[in-house]
Design an enzyme around this catalytic site. Structure first.
Site, mmCIF file in Angstrom:
data_model
loop_
_atom_site.group_PDB
_atom_site.id
_atom_site.type_symbol
_atom_site.label_atom_id
_atom_site.label_comp_id
_atom_site.label_asym_id
_atom_site.label_seq_id
_atom_site.Cartn_x
_atom_site.Cartn_y
_atom_site.Cartn_z
ATOM 1 N N MET A 1 -46.673 29.382 -6.017
ATOM 2 C CA MET A 1 -45.750 28.960 -4.980
ATOM 3 C C MET A 1 -45.593 30.091 -3.972
ATOM 4 S SD MET A 1 -41.933 27.393 -5.124
ATOM 5 C CE MET A 1 -40.984 28.691 -5.858
ATOM 6 N N PRO A 2 -46.250 29.993 -2.808
ATOM 7 C CA PRO A 2 -46.121 31.027 -1.783
ATOM 8 C C PRO A 2 -44.727 31.043 -1.160
ATOM 9 C CG PRO A 2 -48.005 29.592 -1.354
ATOM 10 C CD PRO A 2 -47.208 28.972 -2.446
ATOM 11 N N ILE A 3 -44.232 32.243 -0.944
ATOM 12 C CA ILE A 3 -42.962 32.437 -0.251
ATOM 13 C C ILE A 3 -43.222 33.411 0.884
ATOM 14 C CG2 ILE A 3 -40.585 33.244 -0.405
ATOM 15 C CD1 ILE A 3 -40.749 32.625 -3.441
#
Length: 71
Positions: A1-3
């Site tokens: 999950m990229p942030i």
């Protein structure tokens, strides 16, 4: 999950922030092969009187309209 965290001076419109987060999300989906719902974008906004570069506050260095395109 990229942030992704975006830090910028206050003053951008809600529409500009919508376009920015959409562009970032679309780019990560394309490059990282992830689903859009997995991408989070955090926007942190700062007053120009709370941000300095080279020891000079941005409010003094650039003025209150810095970062906005002329109309």
């Amino acid at each position: 999950m990229p942030i992704v965290s975006v830090k910028m001076a206050k003053g951008r419109s809600l529409e500009q922030k919508r376009k920015l987060t959409k562009a970032i999300t679309d780019s990560l989906v394309s490059v990282l092969d992830v689903r859009p719902e997995w991408v989070s974008v955090l926007i942190e906004e700062y007053e120009r009187d709370n941000w300095s570069t080279g020891g000079e506050l941005h409010i003094d260095k650039f003025g209150p309209g810095c970062g906005k395109q002329a109309k």
